[in-house]
Design a protein around this motif. Structure first.
Motif, PDB file in Angstrom:
ATOM      1  N   ILE A  65      28.675  34.242  45.380  1.00  0.00           N
ATOM      2  CA  ILE A  65      29.748  34.926  44.528  1.00  0.00           C
ATOM      3  C   ILE A  65      28.962  35.610  43.287  1.00  0.00           C
ATOM      4  O   ILE A  65      28.342  34.604  42.591  1.00  0.00           O
ATOM      5  N   MET A  66      29.140  36.785  42.891  1.00  0.00           N
ATOM      6  CA  MET A  66      28.640  37.350  41.717  1.00  0.00           C
ATOM      7  C   MET A  66      29.794  37.195  40.677  1.00  0.00           C
ATOM      8  O   MET A  66      29.626  36.876  39.693  1.00  0.00           O
ATOM      9  N   ALA A  67      31.082  37.822  41.166  1.00  0.00           N
ATOM     10  CA  ALA A  67      32.044  38.056  39.867  1.00  0.00           C
ATOM     11  C   ALA A  67      33.416  37.865  40.746  1.00  0.00           C
ATOM     12  O   ALA A  67      33.625  38.117  41.962  1.00  0.00           O
ATOM     13  N   TRP A  68      34.519  37.570  39.785  1.00  0.00           N
ATOM     14  CA  TRP A  68      35.944  37.830  40.187  1.00  0.00           C
ATOM     15  C   TRP A  68      36.716  38.808  39.414  1.00  0.00           C
ATOM     16  O   TRP A  68      36.063  39.212  38.148  1.00  0.00           O
ATOM     17  N   GLU A  69      37.428  39.494  40.224  1.00  0.00           N
ATOM     18  CA  GLU A  69      38.186  40.524  39.488  1.00  0.00           C
ATOM     19  C   GLU A  69      39.530  40.236  39.463  1.00  0.00           C
ATOM     20  O   GLU A  69      40.226  39.801  40.514  1.00  0.00           O
ATOM     21  N   LEU A  70      40.495  40.521  38.489  1.00  0.00           N
ATOM     22  CA  LEU A  70      41.801  39.978  38.312  1.00  0.00           C
ATOM     23  C   LEU A  70      42.537  40.622  39.340  1.00  0.00           C
ATOM     24  O   LEU A  70      43.391  40.055  40.065  1.00  0.00           O
ATOM     25  N   ALA A  71      42.484  41.961  40.007  1.00  0.00           N
ATOM     26  CA  ALA A  71      43.156  42.686  40.745  1.00  0.00           C
ATOM     27  C   ALA A  71      42.279  44.116  41.126  1.00  0.00           C
ATOM     28  O   ALA A  71      41.371  44.385  40.413  1.00  0.00           O
ATOM     29  N   ASN A  72      42.604  44.577  42.122  1.00  0.00           N
ATOM     30  CA  ASN A  72      41.940  45.964  42.284  1.00  0.00           C
ATOM     31  C   ASN A  72      42.985  46.828  41.582  1.00  0.00           C
ATOM     32  O   ASN A  72      44.389  46.899  41.703  1.00  0.00           O
ATOM     33  N   GLU A  73      42.376  47.722  40.704  1.00  0.00           N
ATOM     34  CA  GLU A  73      42.972  48.612  39.992  1.00  0.00           C
ATOM     35  C   GLU A  73      44.028  48.268  39.139  1.00  0.00           C
ATOM     36  O   GLU A  73      45.115  48.966  39.245  1.00  0.00           O
ATOM     37  N   PRO A  74      43.901  46.978  38.323  1.00  0.00           N
ATOM     38  CA  PRO A  74      45.424  46.724  37.605  1.00  0.00           C
ATOM     39  C   PRO A  74      45.576  47.923  36.536  1.00  0.00           C
ATOM     40  O   PRO A  74      44.672  48.260  35.749  1.00  0.00           O
ATOM     41  N   ARG A  75      46.842  48.508  36.589  1.00  0.00           N
ATOM     42  CA  ARG A  75      47.189  49.606  35.701  1.00  0.00           C
ATOM     43  C   ARG A  75      48.476  49.056  34.940  1.00  0.00           C
ATOM     44  O   ARG A  75      49.306  48.460  35.609  1.00  0.00           O
TER      45      ARG A  75
END
Length: 432
Positions: A213-223
């Motif tokens: 694992i390199m990284a975590w994202e909060l969500a895909n394209e949170p707007r």
């Protein structure tokens, strides 16, 4: 002495290996750049959102065989970074489309760990190949349930409104409520907790200790989706990034945004949410079709303008990355096949030119030790192929790069797209 030396060497190797695996992927940020095992890390990657689902399809053996074949294919072309969905939420139609199945959280608070077992296998195979995953934890958009599903579970969006196709204004109105729906945000956090408590059946590690694992994202394209939601959006991104860091100090965290376009078209807002200390790097997405930069069948005529607008959009984010002294990843970009065709046999000449323009910016950044650190094209489809006479995904179909709400074959790069792979291979070689 001659007897002890091999034993000591063996012990040293075991200790070093144990130390490495405990520290995760060893991708860090220093002076605004990525470093992997102490060396600068610039990469070309792919979006492979369905990768973790292949090992748990109706025929697991065939799914695993496809995954192994496709990872080998990517590795041989120099692609060593993959952006992947951790899991979807809910069941049934949402915003007029069939969401991704199988599902991590089919009902509120009920989790299907087969999904995480599939992710385990995916990461295990990536680790063998020294490849790294960027994992997003939910979705602003309907195709995997995401924020709309959390709103439905908590009485903010009933089925009668959620299941049919919404107007764009209605979708914005509903989705923007996520950031002020306390039980929705708590349910999101419960899913995050469940993910981080999971222990891999292949490595016996939690994800916080997973080297692939390199990284975590909060969500895909949170707007924010609406300007009224901006204050709550800022609070949620900051608190959630901090929360993920509290669970996992070994891996990077980023928001997963489209950039300025996804933050109410405000460079100031994009800068503010990415300035948070727990946000390790910036992301941007570029979608010429969705943003109306060309007419449906006039890609040839409009391509110079598309490339110019893309370069300008990226440069605006480079300026912000320089200001914040953080790396920048172009983590989604794509273009349909020539003539806006969904036919695998159709040429990709325009797409190839577009990819070349993006990769040129990445390569220049590499040479200049600049902030553009990676580029993940959207999206890898591997050996899958669209079903003839059928535009949209249905349950039981093969997964490919285009999610269920988009025409299958729209932006997917298949393993048969030889001219595109020649370009990718050329640039992954130059980046070394």
């Amino acid at each position: 002495m001659t007897v002890l030396r091999p034993m000591l060497l063996c012990l040293c190797f075991m200790l070093c290996f144990a130390g490495f695996t405990a520290k995760g992927p060893q991708i860090t940020v220093k002076d605004g750049r990525f470093f992997c095992k102490g060396k600068p890390y610039y990469y070309i990657g792919a979006n492979y959102w369905y990768g973790s689902l292949l090992a748990i399809q109706s025929d697991p053996a065939a799914g695993k065989a496809r995954l192994i074949k496709e990872l080998d294919f990517l590795k041989s072309r120099g692609v060593n970074n993959l952006r992947v969905l951790v899991g979807s939420e809910g069941a049934g139609k949402i915003n007029g489309v069939d969401r991704v199945t199988p599902v991590l959280q089919p009902e509120k608070g009920v989790f299907n760990d087969d999904i995480l077992n599939g992710l385990d296998f995916f990461l295990f195979e990536m680790g063998k190949r020294q490849m790294y995953a960027v994992l997003y934890l939910s979705n602003n958009w309907e195709w995997s349930g995401g924020f709309l599903q959390y709103l439905n579970w908590n009485g903010q969006l009933d089925l009668a409104a959620m299941q049919p196709k919404m107007t764009w204004d209605a979708q914005r109105d509903f989705t923007s409520k996520f950031y002020t729906c306390e039980p929705c945000m708590q349910d999101y956090k419960k899913q995050v907790d469940h993910i981080f408590k999971h222990v891999s059946k292949y490595t016996n590690k939690t994800y916080a200790a997973e080297p692939a694992i390199m990284a975590w994202e909060l969500a895909n394209e949170p707007r924010p989706m609406r300007s009224e939601a901006v204050p709550a959006y800022k609070a949620w991104t900051a608190s959630t990034a901090s929360y993920i860091k509290s669970l996992d100090k070994n891996h990077l965290v980023t928001l997963g945004t489209e950039g300025i376009m996804g933050t109410e078209e405000s460079a100031e807002l994009f800068t503010e949410v990415n300035a948070h200390a727990q946000v390790d790097y910036l992301t941007l997405h570029v979608w010429p079709k969705n943003w109306g930069w060309f007419a449906d069948t006039s890609i040839v005529k409009d391509l110079p303008s598309v490339i110019s607008k893309t370069n300008d959009y990226i440069e605006k984010h480079v300026a912000i990355a320089n200001q914040l002294n953080k790396p920048l990843v172009i983590e989604e970009f794509g273009l349909p096949r020539d003539g806006h065709s969904f036919d695998v046999a159709q040429s990709t000449k325009m797409r190839d030119s577009y990819y070349t323009s993006v990769f040129d910016m990445l390569l220049k950044s590499r040479k200049d030790e600049g902030k553009i650190a990676g580029a993940n094209f959207w999206a890898f489809g591997g050996t899958a192929r669209p079903v003839k006479g059928q535009l949209f995904w249905k349950y039981g179909d093969q997964f490919m790069g285009d999610p269920p709400q988009e025409e299958q074959g729209l932006n997917t790069v298949f393993d048969s797209d030889s001219s595109t792979w020649q370009i990718i291979k050329k640039y992954t070689t130059l980046l070394k």
